[in-house]
Design a protein around this motif. Structure first.
Motif, PDB file in Angstrom:
ATOM      1  N   SER A 234      37.291  45.758  49.326  1.00 33.56           N
ATOM      2  CA  SER A 234      36.361  45.912  48.202  1.00 33.56           C
ATOM      3  C   SER A 234      37.134  45.922  46.886  1.00 33.56           C
ATOM      4  N   THR A 235      36.384  45.856  45.789  1.00 32.50           N
ATOM      5  CA  THR A 235      37.016  45.904  44.465  1.00 32.50           C
ATOM      6  C   THR A 235      37.792  47.205  44.297  1.00 32.50           C
ATOM      7  N   ARG A 236      37.239  48.286  44.797  1.00 32.97           N
ATOM      8  CA  ARG A 236      37.933  49.570  44.724  1.00 32.97           C
ATOM      9  C   ARG A 236      39.210  49.543  45.556  1.00 32.97           C
ATOM     10  N   ASP A 237      39.148  48.916  46.727  1.00 33.26           N
ATOM     11  CA  ASP A 237      40.339  48.806  47.568  1.00 33.26           C
ATOM     12  C   ASP A 237      41.460  48.061  46.852  1.00 33.26           C
ATOM     13  N   ALA A 239      42.263  48.069  43.920  1.00 33.20           N
ATOM     14  CA  ALA A 239      42.909  48.879  42.883  1.00 33.20           C
ATOM     15  C   ALA A 239      43.912  49.871  43.467  1.00 33.20           C
ATOM     16  N   SER A 240      44.026  49.888  44.767  1.00 28.96           N
ATOM     17  CA  SER A 240      44.931  50.825  45.430  1.00 28.96           C
ATOM     18  C   SER A 240      46.379  50.632  44.976  1.00 28.96           C
ATOM     19  N   ARG A 241      47.097  51.747  44.900  1.00 25.71           N
ATOM     20  CA  ARG A 241      48.519  51.695  44.539  1.00 25.71           C
ATOM     21  C   ARG A 241      49.428  51.673  45.771  1.00 25.71           C
ATOM     22  N   ASN A 245      49.457  46.781  49.005  1.00 29.22           N
ATOM     23  CA  ASN A 245      48.456  46.056  48.223  1.00 29.22           C
ATOM     24  C   ASN A 245      49.099  44.798  47.655  1.00 29.22           C
ATOM     25  N   ARG A 248      48.356  43.580  43.942  1.00 26.49           N
ATOM     26  CA  ARG A 248      49.050  44.193  42.814  1.00 26.49           C
ATOM     27  C   ARG A 248      50.555  43.966  42.873  1.00 26.49           C
TER      28      ARG A 248
END
Length: 310
Positions: A234-237, A239-241, A245, A248
């Motif tokens: 998901s979009t929230r996933d 954003a994981s640090r 990931n 990112r």
């Protein structure tokens, strides 16, 4: 007198006997047998001859078994047969995470999952190769195992590592310049490929993106870092640090995300030639590849159309 004594005396008689007469002696009528030499014992008939042959023929129905006199009594000579140790059969499929593998082994063997978890921490005792860096994820080789019920969790995991090591040597992974990278890529290939035939192309996409300095952008790594499962992050996933990931962070994740099989290892070591930079699952069992952003967007639209059709 038993047959052993008959044999003993007969052999003693035979030791001093003259050469046997010519058969004509018995075939010509009217000739007298020569007188027996003094001190000789009378010849024994059928029983002595059977004893001299030193065999006993035992008729059992229509089957004949021949046994020498020195053989043990067949009624008391049965060799004790030790029963084979009990085993349980466990199948560990490719792409399973280590946590799932340990739970499956625990369920099949009836041993605590915590015992497997503890055993998995001792990479030296398990025989992990140096490039595993002490972690067992990616090195619990998938396959079917017949496990003795007496085996310990460490024994079981060590056998899986041993099979990985043999496969890595046979495929050339162990001799590659960076075998750890090969295993990590193979785990990504295993997680992302719906079919074995897709694996060399998926490996090529990963290699091409790494060579260009692009982020891999794989949902499978994001979900692994979150300890979750799913088809898409998901979009929230995203954003994981988490270090897993790959949206990112550029480059490979810090370690394998599953246990790859031989086909995935071979694909990671020898990707198919091609210019692809993207792959899209346009249906649950169909993966398509794109060499440009425009081709990629077209595949995304195809996936959306297929989703609406379902």
């Amino acid at each position: 007198m038993n047959i052993e004594n008959v044999l003993r005396e007969t052999l003693a008689d035979m030791a001093g006997e003259e050469r046997p007469p010519h058969p004509d002696r018995f075939l010509r009528p009217g000739r007298e047998r020569p007188a027996r030499r003094p001190g000789r014992r009378p010849a024994r008939s059928g029983l002595a001859l059977a004893a001299a042959a030193a065999v006993t023929v035992l008729a059992l129905g229509s089957t004949l078994a021949v046994r020498t006199l020195s053989d043990p009594d067949p009624r008391t000579s049965h060799t004790a047969v030790q029963p084979a140790p009990a085993t349980v059969r466990v199948t560990v499929r490719p792409a399973m995470r280590l946590s799932d593998t340990l739970r499956r082994l625990a369920t099949a063997t009836g041993k605590p999952v915590g015992a497997f978890t503890e055993a998995a921490k001792d990479g030296t005792a398990l025989g992990l190769p140096p490039y595993a860096e002490g972690g067992m994820e990616g090195f619990a080789y998938p396959g079917t195992y017949d496990i003795p019920t007496t085996a310990t969790p460490a024994d079981i995991l060590a056998s899986m590592v041993a099979r990985f090591t043999r496969t890595a040597e046979q495929t050339g992974v162990a001799a590659s310049p960076d075998p750890r990278d090969v295993v990590i890529i193979a785990s990504l290939v295993e997680a992302e490929s719906p079919a074995e035939s897709d694996m060399p192309k998926v490996a090529r996409v990963i290699r091409n993106r790494l060579d260009r300095g692009m982020s891999l952008q794989l949902d499978s790594t994001v979900l692994y870092g979150l300890g979750r499962y799913g088809v898409a992050a998901s979009t929230r996933d995203l954003a994981s640090r988490s270090p897993y990931n790959t949206y990112r962070r550029r480059g490979l994740p810090p370690g394998p995300i599953a246990n790859p099989g031989e086909a995935a290892l071979r694909a990671a070591l020898n990707p198919a030639p091609g210019p692809w930079l993207h792959f899209v699952a346009v249906s649950p069992k169909t993966l398509k590849f794109a060499a440009s952003d425009a081709e990629f967007l077209e595949l995304v639209r195809e996936r959306e159309r297929n989703g609406r059709a379902r």
